[in-house]
Write a protein that holds these residues in place. Structure first.
Motif, mmCIF file in Angstrom:
data_model
loop_
_atom_site.group_PDB
_atom_site.id
_atom_site.type_symbol
_atom_site.label_atom_id
_atom_site.label_comp_id
_atom_site.label_asym_id
_atom_site.label_seq_id
_atom_site.Cartn_x
_atom_site.Cartn_y
_atom_site.Cartn_z
ATOM 1 N N ILE A 104 0.816 -1.214 0.000
ATOM 2 C CA ILE A 104 0.000 0.000 0.000
ATOM 3 C C ILE A 104 0.849 1.264 0.000
ATOM 4 O O ILE A 104 0.587 2.188 -0.767
ATOM 5 C CB ILE A 104 -1.008 -0.010 1.164
ATOM 6 C CG1 ILE A 104 -2.018 -1.133 0.931
ATOM 7 C CG2 ILE A 104 -1.709 1.340 1.288
ATOM 8 C CD1 ILE A 104 -2.990 -1.332 2.044
ATOM 9 N N ARG A 124 0.602 3.907 -2.986
ATOM 10 C CA ARG A 124 0.166 5.267 -2.641
ATOM 11 C C ARG A 124 1.201 6.283 -3.107
ATOM 12 O O ARG A 124 0.863 7.314 -3.700
ATOM 13 C CB ARG A 124 -0.052 5.343 -1.124
ATOM 14 C CG ARG A 124 -0.609 6.626 -0.620
ATOM 15 C CD ARG A 124 -0.916 6.545 0.856
ATOM 16 N NE ARG A 124 0.192 6.183 1.697
ATOM 17 C CZ ARG A 124 1.211 6.979 2.003
ATOM 18 N NH1 ARG A 124 1.276 8.198 1.524
ATOM 19 N NH2 ARG A 124 2.173 6.569 2.810
ATOM 20 N N ARG A 154 1.246 7.136 -6.762
ATOM 21 C CA ARG A 154 0.158 8.023 -7.173
ATOM 22 C C ARG A 154 0.259 9.404 -6.522
ATOM 23 O O ARG A 154 -0.597 10.245 -6.712
ATOM 24 C CB ARG A 154 -1.180 7.371 -6.820
ATOM 25 C CG ARG A 154 -1.474 6.191 -7.741
ATOM 26 C CD ARG A 154 -2.419 5.207 -7.079
ATOM 27 N NE ARG A 154 -2.725 4.086 -7.959
ATOM 28 C CZ ARG A 154 -1.926 3.033 -8.162
ATOM 29 N NH1 ARG A 154 -0.746 2.970 -7.555
ATOM 30 N NH2 ARG A 154 -2.285 2.059 -8.959
ATOM 31 N N TRP A 190 -0.218 10.138 -3.433
ATOM 32 C CA TRP A 190 -1.308 10.320 -2.480
ATOM 33 C C TRP A 190 -0.736 10.334 -1.071
ATOM 34 O O TRP A 190 0.163 9.553 -0.751
ATOM 35 C CB TRP A 190 -2.314 9.176 -2.558
ATOM 36 C CG TRP A 190 -3.101 9.083 -3.824
ATOM 37 C CD1 TRP A 190 -3.193 10.007 -4.813
ATOM 38 C CD2 TRP A 190 -3.907 7.979 -4.235
ATOM 39 N NE1 TRP A 190 -4.016 9.540 -5.820
ATOM 40 C CE2 TRP A 190 -4.468 8.308 -5.492
ATOM 41 C CE3 TRP A 190 -4.216 6.746 -3.675
ATOM 42 C CZ2 TRP A 190 -5.320 7.448 -6.171
ATOM 43 C CZ3 TRP A 190 -5.051 5.896 -4.357
ATOM 44 C CH2 TRP A 190 -5.603 6.246 -5.594
ATOM 45 N N GLN A 212 -1.468 9.739 3.099
ATOM 46 C CA GLN A 212 -2.304 8.799 3.853
ATOM 47 C C GLN A 212 -3.718 9.349 3.987
ATOM 48 O O GLN A 212 -4.685 8.589 3.924
ATOM 49 C CB GLN A 212 -1.704 8.529 5.233
ATOM 50 C CG GLN A 212 -0.454 7.696 5.180
ATOM 51 C CD GLN A 212 0.173 7.485 6.527
ATOM 52 O OE1 GLN A 212 -0.093 8.221 7.485
ATOM 53 N NE2 GLN A 212 1.033 6.484 6.625
ATOM 54 N N ASP A 243 -5.257 11.308 1.800
ATOM 55 C CA ASP A 243 -5.913 11.127 0.499
ATOM 56 C C ASP A 243 -6.500 9.726 0.388
ATOM 57 O O ASP A 243 -7.658 9.551 -0.004
ATOM 58 C CB ASP A 243 -4.930 11.335 -0.659
ATOM 59 C CG ASP A 243 -4.430 12.759 -0.796
ATOM 60 O OD1 ASP A 243 -5.152 13.697 -0.394
ATOM 61 O OD2 ASP A 243 -3.305 12.932 -1.303
ATOM 62 N N LEU A 244 -5.697 8.727 0.718
ATOM 63 C CA LEU A 244 -6.161 7.343 0.617
ATOM 64 C C LEU A 244 -7.273 7.076 1.625
ATOM 65 O O LEU A 244 -8.276 6.441 1.286
ATOM 66 C CB LEU A 244 -4.999 6.367 0.823
ATOM 67 C CG LEU A 244 -5.359 4.887 0.724
ATOM 68 C CD1 LEU A 244 -6.019 4.558 -0.612
ATOM 69 C CD2 LEU A 244 -4.131 4.021 0.956
ATOM 70 N N ARG A 271 -10.519 8.345 0.327
ATOM 71 C CA ARG A 271 -11.030 7.502 -0.764
ATOM 72 C C ARG A 271 -11.650 6.214 -0.228
ATOM 73 O O ARG A 271 -12.573 5.664 -0.830
ATOM 74 C CB ARG A 271 -9.909 7.156 -1.747
ATOM 75 C CG ARG A 271 -9.404 8.349 -2.532
ATOM 76 C CD ARG A 271 -8.125 7.988 -3.305
ATOM 77 N NE ARG A 271 -7.464 9.162 -3.816
ATOM 78 C CZ ARG A 271 -7.684 9.694 -5.012
ATOM 79 N NH1 ARG A 271 -8.543 9.135 -5.828
ATOM 80 N NH2 ARG A 271 -7.043 10.770 -5.397
ATOM 81 N N VAL A 273 -5.149 3.656 7.788
ATOM 82 C CA VAL A 273 -4.207 3.507 6.671
ATOM 83 C C VAL A 273 -2.795 3.271 7.217
ATOM 84 O O VAL A 273 -2.084 2.376 6.759
ATOM 85 C CB VAL A 273 -4.244 4.731 5.731
ATOM 86 C CG1 VAL A 273 -3.125 4.667 4.695
ATOM 87 C CG2 VAL A 273 -5.605 4.844 5.049
ATOM 88 N N ILE A 305 -9.754 -1.392 -1.099
ATOM 89 C CA ILE A 305 -8.379 -0.949 -1.363
ATOM 90 C C ILE A 305 -7.966 -1.371 -2.772
ATOM 91 O O ILE A 305 -7.424 -0.568 -3.540
ATOM 92 C CB ILE A 305 -7.405 -1.514 -0.304
ATOM 93 C CG1 ILE A 305 -7.671 -0.870 1.056
ATOM 94 C CG2 ILE A 305 -5.950 -1.323 -0.727
ATOM 95 C CD1 ILE A 305 -6.995 -1.567 2.230
ATOM 96 N N THR A 362 -9.727 0.725 -5.344
ATOM 97 C CA THR A 362 -9.187 2.077 -5.361
ATOM 98 C C THR A 362 -7.898 2.160 -6.170
ATOM 99 O O THR A 362 -7.675 3.130 -6.899
ATOM 100 C CB THR A 362 -8.942 2.571 -3.915
ATOM 101 O OG1 THR A 362 -10.205 2.591 -3.225
ATOM 102 C CG2 THR A 362 -8.337 3.955 -3.881
ATOM 103 N N PHE A 363 -7.068 1.130 -6.072
ATOM 104 C CA PHE A 363 -5.812 1.108 -6.819
ATOM 105 C C PHE A 363 -5.962 0.481 -8.204
ATOM 106 O O PHE A 363 -5.013 0.468 -8.980
ATOM 107 C CB PHE A 363 -4.731 0.368 -6.032
ATOM 108 C CG PHE A 363 -4.192 1.145 -4.861
ATOM 109 C CD1 PHE A 363 -3.511 2.345 -5.053
ATOM 110 C CD2 PHE A 363 -4.359 0.688 -3.573
ATOM 111 C CE1 PHE A 363 -3.003 3.064 -3.979
ATOM 112 C CE2 PHE A 363 -3.859 1.400 -2.488
ATOM 113 C CZ PHE A 363 -3.185 2.594 -2.693
#
Length: 65
Positions: A5, A9, A12, A14, A16, A18-19, A22, A30, A48, A51-52
């Motif tokens: 993860i 993350r 991208r 992002w 923690q 941001d994730l 989402r 996270v 998860i 999302t990815f």
């Protein structure tokens, strides 16, 4: 359980937060998952992966015995 993860993350750009937003979880959740201190529930693991844009097995692995 080991996971990718943090790496995904970072790819991208992002945070923690941001994730977490989402996934509708806290930043602490996270963080705990990334540090492998907490294994996500199956619904959260699916979320998860979605999302990815990956399969669960592309993110999580059983780790060392």
């Amino acid at each position: 359980m080991e996971n990718r993860i943090r790496q995904l993350r970072a790819e991208r750009d992002w945070t923690q937060i941001d994730l977490a937003e989402r996934l509708n979880v806290s930043r602490q959740t996270v963080l705990a998952i990334e540090k492998e201190k907490y294994d996500p529930s199956l619904p959260l693991a699916f979320s998860i992966a979605e999302t990815f844009g990956l399969k669960i097995e592309d993110i999580f692995s059983p780790g060392s015995p």
